[in-house]
Design a protein around this motif. Structure first.
Motif: not given
Ligand code: SF4
Lengths: 217, 481
Positions: B87-92, B94-101, B119-122, B299-301
């Motif tokens: 679960w990702a509250r915001d872009a930051e 979500a990016n952290r989760i994906v990067t770690a995975l 793209q929305e979350i960069g 993603l919420d964001n």
């Protein structure tokens, strides 16, 4: 992470506080009227995608498959493909045992599969990746896909196909819906066939001569 | 929450710059006209299209107003099917989760399916910062990425580029990051596509990790759906060992049966085809077939903020078909970049200020980036009342901030001035209005306009636009075409 989950669900519940909760819509737009000649419509619509489509009698499948494969090198087939479809001589066939890597598949020219459903209105074939269709990579990496569909597998339109495919999805199977060969219109909207998927799609529509039920997993 | 594009000027400024770009305008005009016509033809084929739209809107309204329950169900179904849910509250986050995975797999590169959400979350930038190369595999996205550019359209992101530019980009950039473009490459589209095929196939075959979005996520079964044309999606979804999908919480559908409506609505509204070449559905892990590590990031964001607005909520019905872009006279003129977001056009004008808030100048100006002609509502497959939402958001902007900056009225008039400067544009808007059953009389000034336009026309006596077209005027004034 648990914190994020709780927080998101909490925010959503708060956002909906006092909101009118819309009811679940009933079954919506009713039964779709099938075309009087679903097979003819299917053929017309598949052709519209610049795929090759032919109608064959049950006894003619092997010859039609061999013709479609003319000029290709190695051919890969899923383990459950009816062997009599490959009766013709001179075809170099590899049966996928799950051990072929993507690189191996990349060196193979063609694939022959069955299908689960054909959708007439949209000219679509749907694979549910049962044993006669194989895992998803098979019908993706080789450049020519020969796909054998039976008339009994045709439906009029998308909603009916969802009805037929529901059990496969609930059972956890992936689906691949294929409408023509891979295509792009990204360069000045000019359509180019074959970007990453198979560049050629050859559909054989088998008439309902045989009433033998087809083996399913 | 990701911001607007860095350094992005407010819409009127960006729009004026874009208006100076004749090439882009020609490309866009051609593209939107072509897709518009194709869409109209295949929509006409469908009996009871209106019923489908109503059904699409009703399903989305139901799911959105029960989103808490459906998300929990989706999580359960996915988990049962062997996927891991994040679960990702915001872009930051979500990016952290994906990067770690991605890092955990030990890879330094990932292949990507075109996805508005990532793209929305960069995400690409976040991955690059972590030393992981993210390869876009959709042809248009590849052109955009290699050209170090921004997408300008949801469906055809590189539509602002012509074939000669694409050839140059391929020749210059491909070799730096993989298989180079062949020598003697011409600008023929099939040659350009072939060189993309060769360039990307090498990446598909070796990739260990893929990242996708999803068009739909079925709560009942945990099934994700990706709709595409080129087969790059299938490559990413099938060949790598690990698949990470970033899914906006508004993408949920209750049941498998609901796909029947959306798989009819989406392709016809989007590319104007009866069906897109490929649709893939998958449910967690399929033993022996495809990725064996499957992750889904919900993603919420800003979406729960939009959900809290009882008028604005309906923007979350959007299925990103891009039909509203193609009929929008403002979008056609200024292109996608002026909106300062991955969501351009009419839907961008209502979605961005809701997801990002209305603090920044660009988000404040977006609700005015419209002529309120209503054509976007007429084509929207899920009946989002974009003109009403724009008016609603204008009120919000005005309420939130008064004084200092140029008033909304001034911004609106800047947008409206070129709208009225070309008769074809005005006529198109008028046609849009007629489609909705509203007809303008033959007068020499515009009286009271019906529907959402009334607020505008009530306050002024606007002249009927002059007969001289913008293009003629431009030629006369600037001496060029
Ligand atoms: S707002 Fe409607 S028309 Fe526009 S992209 Fe979304 S679904 Fe399509």
């Amino acid at each position: 992470m648990i914190g994020s989950r709780q927080e998101m669900l909490g925010r959503i519940t708060a956002a909906l506080d006092g909101a009118e909760r819309a009811p679940a819509p009933g079954r919506r737009h009713g039964a779709v009227t099938s075309s009087p000649d679903v097979a003819a419509l299917f053929v017309e619509r598949v052709e519209d995608y610049r795929a090759v489509v032919e109608r064959v009698a049950p006894a003619g499948v092997a010859a039609a498959v061999a013709d479609a494969l003319a000029g290709t090198g190695q051919v890969v087939v899923p383990p459950g493909l009816p062997r009599d479809w490959l009766a013709a001589d001179g075809v170099d066939v590899v049966t996928d045992d799950g051990g072929l890597a993507a690189d191996d598949l990349d060196r193979i020219d063609a694939v022959v599969t069955a299908a689960a459903v054909g959708v007439a209105t949209t000219g679509t074939i749907v694979l549910d990746h049962g044993p006669d269709q194989g895992r998803r990579a098979l019908s993706l990496v080789p450049d020519l896909h020969v796909c054998v569909v039976h008339e009994s597998q045709l439906v009029g339109d998308v909603p009916e196909s969802i009805t037929r495919l529901r059990d496969a999805v609930v059972g956890g199977r992936p689906l691949t819906w294929i409408s023509g060969p891979s295509a792009t219109s990204d360069i000045e909207l000019e359509r180019v066939e074959g970007v990453h998927g198979p560049r050629r799609l050859h559909v054989l529509l088998v008439s309902d001569g045989d009433s033998t039920p087809r083996a399913r997993a | 929450m990701s911001g607007t594009f860095i350094g992005m000027p407010a819409f009127p400024v960006a729009a004026r710059e874009a208006l100076d770009n004749a090439q882009q305008r020609r490309n866009l005009q051609h593209a939107t006209q072509t897709i518009r016509d194709k869409r109209a033809a295949v929509v006409d084929e469908v009996d009871r299209w209106e019923e489908l739209r109503v059904a699409g809107a009703a399903i989305k309204d139901h799911v959105l107003t029960h989103l808490d329950g459906y998300l929990v169900q989706l999580e359960e179904s996915l988990t049962r099917a062997g996927a891991t849910v994040h679960w990702a509250r915001d872009a930051e986050e979500a990016n952290r989760i994906v990067t770690a995975l991605a890092r955990e797999t030990g890879t330094d590169e990932v292949v990507k399916v075109k996805s508005m959400t990532t793209q929305e979350i960069g995400l690409n930038e976040a991955l690059e910062d972590a030393g992981i190369h993210a390869w876009e595999t959709d042809l248009a996205e590849l052109i955009v990425q290699l050209g170090r550019d921004r997408p300008s359209h949801i469906l055809v992101p590189a539509i602002h580029r012509n074939r000669a530019e694409i050839r140059e980009i391929f020749l210059r950039e491909m070799g730096k990051v993989g298989t180079p473009a062949p020598e003697g490459l011409t600008s023929a589209p099939h040659e350009l596509a072939e060189s993309a095929r060769r360039h990307l196939r090498e990446k598909f075959l070796r990739a260990k990790v893929a990242i996708s979005g999803a068009n739909f996520a079925v709560a009942e079964t945990g099934t994700l759906v990706v709709v595409e044309s080129e087969g790059n999606g299938r490559m990413c979804l099938t060949l790598p060992e690990t698949l990470i999908s970033v899914v906006g919480i508004e993408k949920v559908l209750p049941t498998v049966a609901d796909l029947d409506v959306f798989l009819k609505l989406l392709p016809r509204s989007s590319t104007g085809e009866r069906m897109n070449p490929y649709t893939s559905t998958w449910t967690g892990v399929t033993p022996g077939d495809g990725p064996q590590q499957v992750h889904v990031v919900l993603l919420d964001n800003g979406r729960s903020d939009a959900l809290a607005d009882h008028v604005g909520r309906q923007a979350l019905r959007c299925i990103r078909c891009s039909a509203c872009l193609n009929v929008c006279p403002v979008y056609e003129r200024v292109g996608g970049h002026a909106y300062g977001s991955v969501y351009p056009g009419p839907i961008g004008a209502v979605l961005n200020p809701q997801l990002r808030g209305t603090e920044s100048p660009v988000d404040k100006s977006l609700p005015y980036a419209s002529s309120l002609c209503g054509a976007c509502f007429d084509v929207c497959p899920v009946r989002i009342e974009i003109p009403d939402l724009l008016v609603h958001l204008r009120t919000r902007v005005v309420d939130e901030k008064r004084g200092g900056l140029p008033s909304g009225e001034q911004l609106a008039m800047k947008g409206a001035s070129w709208m009225f400067a070309e008769h074809t544009r005005w006529e198109r808007a008028q046609r849009g209005a007629e489609l909705g059953g509203r007809v303008l009389g033959k007068k020499d000034s515009i009286g009271r306009l019906p529907g959402p336009l009334s607020a505008w026309s009530d306050a002024r006596d606007a002249p009927i636009p002059p007969g001289e077209s913008f293009r003629t005027w431009w030629k006369r004034e600037r001496g060029q075409g």
